[in-house]
Design an enzyme around this catalytic site. Structure first.
Site, mmCIF file in Angstrom:
data_model
loop_
_atom_site.group_PDB
_atom_site.id
_atom_site.type_symbol
_atom_site.label_atom_id
_atom_site.label_comp_id
_atom_site.label_asym_id
_atom_site.label_seq_id
_atom_site.Cartn_x
_atom_site.Cartn_y
_atom_site.Cartn_z
ATOM 1 N N LYS A 132 87.496 35.904 18.622
ATOM 2 C CA LYS A 132 86.456 34.888 18.748
ATOM 3 C C LYS A 132 86.856 33.535 18.174
ATOM 4 C CE LYS A 132 81.462 34.598 18.014
ATOM 5 N NZ LYS A 132 80.301 35.340 17.489
ATOM 6 N N SER A 162 86.041 40.046 9.774
ATOM 7 C CA SER A 162 85.485 40.625 8.542
ATOM 8 C C SER A 162 86.538 41.304 7.679
ATOM 9 C CB SER A 162 84.389 41.632 8.904
ATOM 10 O OG SER A 162 83.287 40.986 9.499
ATOM 11 N N THR A 163 87.616 41.826 8.294
ATOM 12 C CA THR A 163 88.637 42.523 7.508
ATOM 13 C C THR A 163 89.166 41.653 6.384
ATOM 14 O OG1 THR A 163 89.317 43.967 9.324
ATOM 15 C CG2 THR A 163 90.938 43.573 7.601
ATOM 16 N N ALA A 176 87.287 41.696 3.050
ATOM 17 C CA ALA A 176 87.090 42.939 2.294
ATOM 18 C C ALA A 176 87.762 42.837 0.929
ATOM 19 C CB ALA A 176 87.651 44.120 3.077
ATOM 20 N N GLY A 230 87.015 45.093 -1.951
ATOM 21 C CA GLY A 230 87.145 46.308 -2.746
ATOM 22 C C GLY A 230 88.427 47.069 -2.488
ATOM 23 N N GLY A 231 88.682 47.482 -1.256
ATOM 24 C CA GLY A 231 89.900 48.220 -0.984
ATOM 25 C C GLY A 231 89.737 49.170 0.176
ATOM 26 N N GLU A 282 85.113 53.339 -6.898
ATOM 27 C CA GLU A 282 83.937 52.551 -6.543
ATOM 28 C C GLU A 282 82.734 53.479 -6.417
ATOM 29 O OE1 GLU A 282 84.725 50.161 -3.116
ATOM 30 O OE2 GLU A 282 86.317 49.019 -4.077
ATOM 31 N N HIS A 297 74.558 45.150 0.307
ATOM 32 C CA HIS A 297 75.396 45.260 -0.890
ATOM 33 C C HIS A 297 74.574 44.827 -2.098
ATOM 34 C CE1 HIS A 297 78.737 45.020 -3.660
ATOM 35 N NE2 HIS A 297 79.524 45.522 -2.734
ATOM 36 N N ARG A 319 75.631 52.650 -2.818
ATOM 37 C CA ARG A 319 75.094 51.300 -2.711
ATOM 38 C C ARG A 319 73.592 51.262 -2.433
ATOM 39 N NH1 ARG A 319 80.152 48.747 0.723
ATOM 40 N NH2 ARG A 319 81.541 48.480 -1.059
ATOM 41 N N HIS A 375 75.323 43.623 4.230
ATOM 42 C CA HIS A 375 76.764 43.772 4.051
ATOM 43 C C HIS A 375 77.442 44.521 5.194
ATOM 44 C CE1 HIS A 375 80.547 43.996 1.959
ATOM 45 N NE2 HIS A 375 80.532 45.307 1.877
ATOM 46 N N ARG A 383 77.127 54.006 4.309
ATOM 47 C CA ARG A 383 78.583 54.065 4.215
ATOM 48 C C ARG A 383 79.048 54.214 2.770
ATOM 49 N NH1 ARG A 383 82.587 50.113 3.246
ATOM 50 N NH2 ARG A 383 81.006 48.470 3.195
ATOM 51 N N SER A 411 85.200 51.866 5.234
ATOM 52 C CA SER A 411 85.151 51.108 6.488
ATOM 53 C C SER A 411 86.543 50.724 6.976
ATOM 54 C CB SER A 411 84.292 49.856 6.326
ATOM 55 O OG SER A 411 84.741 49.076 5.236
#
Length: 579
Positions: free
Chosen positions: A55, A62-63, A66, A68-69, A134, A258, A307, A368, A403, A408
């Site tokens: 796009k 979104s990747t 990220a 956290g991991g 997490e 989130h 979460r 989120h 999730r 993800s």
């Protein structure tokens, strides 16, 4: 399975100019996050021609955001059974067990392949990969890179691999390309897309890309809400196009908010700064305005609960204290540790006037992640022949009602590989032969909603279908969105359409669908919170709600029961609302 009409009608396609150019590929991959890039790279040497469209530019999905991991079983102290168990518990009974087992079983090798491709994860003094924990995880199994820049590193590695084959005639990349709708042949098989290319590329305006198969990896729908951690491109384009074409979507009501997003004051809109769950994984904790820790006794994992549990506890404490945020306390971790472990978060916070080493950080929940999406099987196939979906666009059954943190990126990686392998086999066997799209007879109103009305969609969704819902609030949202749909028809908005009106109309279509199924689920489960039905109801609502478009343009719901054995051995009360 029970089926019921919704009373909501949507068009088969958006209003746009007729395609002024065409191109052809064996497979079109839409999206350049971990799901899209992995699919395209794995297909490159196996099929003659792959077209990757994105796009904006390759690294703005979104990747890259990220923090956290990525979760995977990488330690001898961990096990696949434990990762599966944690995922199923977080999903509150609605996960597809086979999908979760597939994710975990294939996840470790997929991560090692990502490392071999060039992704560099943080390592300890002896060279071993550093693992952290997490919310919802009972083991250290989160790989991270650059402290809190895991997504950015994964995106960098995949894009670098793509750049290395720039001259390969078997793969083409088109940037600044917004997919408008899916093309189908006389047998209703998906055989391409219409897309609008903006900017200085060779192609311009609306065109048609024909293919034997299409893979949607367009990310989520975060911009449907006023505040989100998602980037501006997350307007649900792939989900909405699939819904209009007749694909089944599932579990739209389960939206993850989130719990710890930096609160920037009343009226702050758009993409908000995320404070990664990994900060709590390293020992930070939540307090209210009086300095009281309120997660103790709410859940066995306290501040590291799943979460949805933490978000509900924050909302409850805000209501009890009459405030619009709580605080995250990480001062005791020290400046040196915070700067080394979370450099991006520290830099962003300080740029906004907050120092995590010396200040309490004001936080509140914000949208989120969408746990639902285009329903797929374990090979990524959707209900429409020739159409695949992957990543946040899809609903594989892995996430259920909520999730598990850092699953993800793993889902995008594992199922992208499965899609590429399935397509390779099918195309080699002569399946999905080339076909031609046909004109669509569409008697539904194709009016577009003007782009400037996006904020009205976001306000209605946030107020009534956001973190906490009720029958009354959802009714108000349904009424507001229906009025906006009528307004689009009255205004005859932008007769031939454009990116802003297409995006806003996508959000409207998805918002109406999401609100309707949220109204049907009269319980609280995972990311779906009903203040008028605060308890989980396994007797009536242990099921998925799927949506599809019928022949006359009306959306139809299908209720699909979940096997009772999905609950065997799970202590779902551990993720319940502890009052």
């Amino acid at each position: 399975m029970t089926t019921a009409p919704t009373g909501i009608r949507i068009p088969r396609r958006l209003r746009s100019r007729e395609p002024g150019w065409t191109t052809t590929a064996d497979v079109i991959v839409v999206g350049s996050g971990i799901a899209g890039l992995t699919t395209a790279l794995r297909l490159r040497r196996r099929v003659d021609r792959v077209l990757l469209v994105t796009k904006t530019v390759l690294d703005e999905g979104s990747t890259a955001w990220a923090q956290g991991g990525i979760a995977a079983v990488m330690s001898p102290e961990d096990s696949a059974a434990e990762h599966v168990h944690d995922t199923l518990v977080a999903g509150v009974g609605l996960c597809d067990v086979e999908a979760v087992e597939t994710l975990v079983r294939e996840g470790t090798d997929a991560v090692w392949d990502l490392i071999a491709l060039g992704a560099e994860f943080d390592r300890g003094d002896t060279g071993q990969i550093s693992l952290t924990r997490e919310g919802g995880h009972h083991r250290d199994r989160i790989l991270h890179a650059g402290g809190d820049a895991t997504g950015r590193e994964i995106s960098r590695a995949l894009i670098a691999a793509l750049r290395r084959v720039n001259d390969d005639p078997g793969i083409e990349v088109i940037e600044h390309a917004l997919v408008v709708d899916l093309l189908t042949d006389a047998g209703s098989r998906v055989c391409g897309v219409t897309l609008h290319v903006i900017g200085e590329g060779q192609n311009d305006g609306v065109g048609a890309a024909h293919a034997r198969a299409v893979v949607l990896a367009t990310g989520g729908l975060g911009q449907i809400y006023a505040s989100t951690t998602n980037p501006p491109v997350a307007t649900g384009d792939g989900m909405a196009a699939a819904l209009r074409a007749g694909a089944v979507l599932g579990d739209l009501e389960f939206v993850q908010f989130h719990p710890t997003v930096l609160w920037l004051g009343e009226g702050s809109r758009g993409q908000q700064p995320l404070i990664s769950e990994a900060v709590r994984g390293e020992g930070a904790f939540l307090v209210d305005g009086a300095g009281e820790r309120f997660m103790q006794g709410q859940h066995p994992l306290a501040d590291l609960a799943p979460r949805d549990v933490v978000a509900r506890a924050i909302i409850r404490r805000m209501r009890e204290t009459g405030t619009d945020h709580v605080y995250l306390d990480c001062r005791h971790l020290g400046a040196a540790f915070l700067e080394q472990r979370f450099p991006s978060i520290v830099e962003r916070c300080r740029g906004l006037g907050f120092d995590p080493a010396t200040d309490l950080l004001p936080v509140a929940p914000a949208q989120h992640y969408a746990s639902g999406g285009v329903r797929t099987d374990l090979r990524g196939r959707t209900s429409l022949e020739g159409l695949y979906a992957c990543g946040e666009t899809s609903c594989t059954g892995v996430h259920g009602a909520n999730r598990l943190a850092s699953n993800s990126l793993l889902e995008g990686l594992v199922f992208a590989r499965r899609i590429a392998d399935d397509l390779t086999a099918r195309l080699a066997a002569g399946e999905l032969p080339p076909s031609s799209p046909v004109d669509v007879v569409d008697d539904a109103d194709r009016a577009l909603v003007r782009g400037r009305r996006r904020l009205e969609v976001q306000r209605a969704m946030t107020a009534g279908a956001g973190t906490v819902r009720s029958a009354a609030s959802l009714d108000r949202t349904e009424t507001a969105l229906a009025a906006l749909a009528r307004t689009g028809a009255d205004e005859d908005a932008a007769k031939k359409g454009g990116p802003k009106s297409w995006e806003t109309t996508n959000l409207l279509h998805l918002g109406r669908a999401l609100t309707h199924v949220a109204r049907l689920r009269e319980e609280t489960r995972g990311g779906h919170v009903r203040e008028d039905f605060p308890d989980r109801d396994d007797a009536r609502y242990l099921h998925h709600t799927w949506l599809r478009r019928s022949g006359d343009g009306e959306l139809v719901t299908e209720t699909v029961p979940v096997p009772q054995e999905n609950l065997d051995g799970l202590d779902l009360d551990a993720v319940g609302d502890r009052r």
